[in-house]
Design a protein around this motif. Structure first.
Motif, PDB file in Angstrom:
ATOM      1  N   THR A 174      -2.264   9.727   2.439  1.00 17.04           N
ATOM      2  CA  THR A 174      -1.234  10.746   2.199  1.00 17.04           C
ATOM      3  C   THR A 174       0.149  10.147   2.437  1.00 17.04           C
ATOM      4  N   GLN A 175       1.162  10.892   2.034  1.00 19.63           N
ATOM      5  CA  GLN A 175       2.547  10.462   2.264  1.00 19.63           C
ATOM      6  C   GLN A 175       2.800  10.339   3.766  1.00 19.63           C
ATOM      7  N   ALA A 176       2.273  11.286   4.534  1.00 13.90           N
ATOM      8  CA  ALA A 176       2.485  11.280   5.991  1.00 13.90           C
ATOM      9  C   ALA A 176       1.884  10.021   6.611  1.00 13.90           C
ATOM     10  N   PHE A 177       0.689   9.643   6.151  1.00 19.28           N
ATOM     11  CA  PHE A 177       0.036   8.438   6.665  1.00 19.28           C
ATOM     12  C   PHE A 177       0.852   7.201   6.299  1.00 19.28           C
ATOM     13  N   SER A 178       1.346   7.186   5.067  1.00 16.22           N
ATOM     14  CA  SER A 178       2.164   6.070   4.588  1.00 16.22           C
ATOM     15  C   SER A 178       3.402   5.893   5.478  1.00 16.22           C
ATOM     16  N   ASP A 179       4.059   7.015   5.805  1.00 21.16           N
ATOM     17  CA  ASP A 179       5.252   6.967   6.674  1.00 21.16           C
ATOM     18  C   ASP A 179       4.881   6.464   8.062  1.00 21.16           C
ATOM     19  N   GLU A 180       3.756   6.961   8.550  1.00 15.61           N
ATOM     20  CA  GLU A 180       3.307   6.646   9.908  1.00 15.61           C
ATOM     21  C   GLU A 180       3.028   5.151  10.105  1.00 15.61           C
ATOM     22  N   ILE A 181       2.458   4.495   9.075  1.00 17.43           N
ATOM     23  CA  ILE A 181       2.121   3.078   9.235  1.00 17.43           C
ATOM     24  C   ILE A 181       3.236   2.141   8.775  1.00 17.43           C
ATOM     25  N   GLY A 182       4.337   2.728   8.303  1.00 17.92           N
ATOM     26  CA  GLY A 182       5.477   1.898   7.917  1.00 17.92           C
ATOM     27  C   GLY A 182       5.378   1.259   6.539  1.00 17.92           C
ATOM     28  N   ALA A 183       4.624   1.905   5.622  1.00 20.20           N
ATOM     29  CA  ALA A 183       4.581   1.390   4.237  1.00 20.20           C
ATOM     30  C   ALA A 183       5.890   1.789   3.557  1.00 20.20           C
ATOM     31  N   ASP A 184       6.223   1.130   2.443  1.00 20.67           N
ATOM     32  CA  ASP A 184       7.461   1.463   1.729  1.00 20.67           C
ATOM     33  C   ASP A 184       7.284   2.660   0.811  1.00 20.67           C
ATOM     34  N   ALA A 185       6.045   2.854   0.349  1.00 16.83           N
ATOM     35  CA  ALA A 185       5.821   3.951  -0.591  1.00 16.83           C
ATOM     36  C   ALA A 185       4.354   4.326  -0.663  1.00 16.83           C
ATOM     37  N   TYR A 186       4.138   5.547  -1.169  1.00 12.50           N
ATOM     38  CA  TYR A 186       2.775   6.082  -1.343  1.00 12.50           C
ATOM     39  C   TYR A 186       2.631   6.498  -2.804  1.00 12.50           C
ATOM     40  N   ALA A 187       1.499   6.163  -3.417  1.00 13.78           N
ATOM     41  CA  ALA A 187       1.241   6.588  -4.795  1.00 13.78           C
ATOM     42  C   ALA A 187      -0.058   7.382  -4.838  1.00 13.78           C
ATOM     43  N   PRO A 188       0.005   8.663  -5.216  1.00 20.67           N
ATOM     44  CA  PRO A 188      -1.196   9.501  -5.245  1.00 20.67           C
ATOM     45  C   PRO A 188      -2.201   9.126  -6.334  1.00 20.67           C
ATOM     46  N   ASP A 189      -1.743   8.478  -7.415  1.00 22.50           N
ATOM     47  CA  ASP A 189      -2.668   8.089  -8.484  1.00 22.50           C
ATOM     48  C   ASP A 189      -2.101   6.910  -9.259  1.00 22.50           C
ATOM     49  N   ALA A 190      -2.901   6.409 -10.213  1.00 21.14           N
ATOM     50  CA  ALA A 190      -2.523   5.200 -10.950  1.00 21.14           C
ATOM     51  C   ALA A 190      -1.217   5.371 -11.730  1.00 21.14           C
TER      52      ALA A 190
END
Length: 202
Positions: A174-190
């Protein structure tokens, strides 16, 4: 229709005919093929098609891409960004990853498939080797999601974290998980992965 039915021979033949009529290769890919993959993606989400159908369509798309690629090559402006995509340790799923790679490749990115069940050290090694602008991490099981955080931490330890952007995705992510681990972005699908990559590279 050929993509939706996963008919490789018909698709390849029709792509050839369209190229012979000088229809733009980008147009054939985006309007004719990738839009069909988006439909398949939606159908997969709502349960009206299953993994085998998705695979058939993706396979047809990949074969047709081989015909289109020489014609798409001319479309690339300047040097295209290099993007590495892999599925984290503990995961043997590659459908999502393959769809992302197909779509990124289709729009002209230089892509490297790192495969599935990739160890943290391997991600770091391949980043050193390829020096990509973007790294895509995919996880399909909640139990493997912590691997994403480990990869990001390992990149930081190796002094590589600031040299690239990290996109995360996969069913449980999820976006929240992405923020939590310090990724630059989250993509829900291809399809969104392509837009996200475009923004990050820009």
């Amino acid at each position: 229709q050929n993509v939706l039915s996963g008919d490789i021979d018909k698709l390849v033949s029709n792509v050839g005919k369209m190229l012979a009529q000088e229809i733009d290769a980008g147009e054939i890919l985006n309007t004719g093929m990738l839009s069909a993959m988006e439909i398949i993606g939606e159908r997969f989400k709502d349960g009206s098609v299953f993994i085998p159908e998705v695979l058939l369509s993706a396979r047809a798309l990949n074969e047709a891409l081989k015909v289109l690629e020489p014609h798409l090559a001319g479309k690339k402006t300047g040097k295209s960004a290099k993007i590495l995509v892999g599925t984290v340790l503990g995961n043997l799923h590659d459908i999502g990853k393959n769809m992302v790679l197909t779509m990124l490749k289709g729009v002209g990115y230089d892509t490297v498939d790192l495969g599935v069940n990739v160890k943290v050290e391997s991600f770091v090694q391949r980043v050193l080797e390829h020096k990509p602008q973007v790294l895509g991490l995919s996880a399909l099981l909640t139990t493997t999601m912590p691997q994403m955080k480990l990869v990001i931490e390992a990149l930081a330890e190796a002094g590589l974290r600031n040299q690239l952007k990290v996109i995360v995705g996969g069913a449980p992510v999820t976006q929240a998980f992405s923020d939590e681990i310090g990724a630059d972005a989250y993509a829900p699908d291809a399809a969104s992965a392509v837009d996200v990559a475009r923004e990050l590279v820009a």
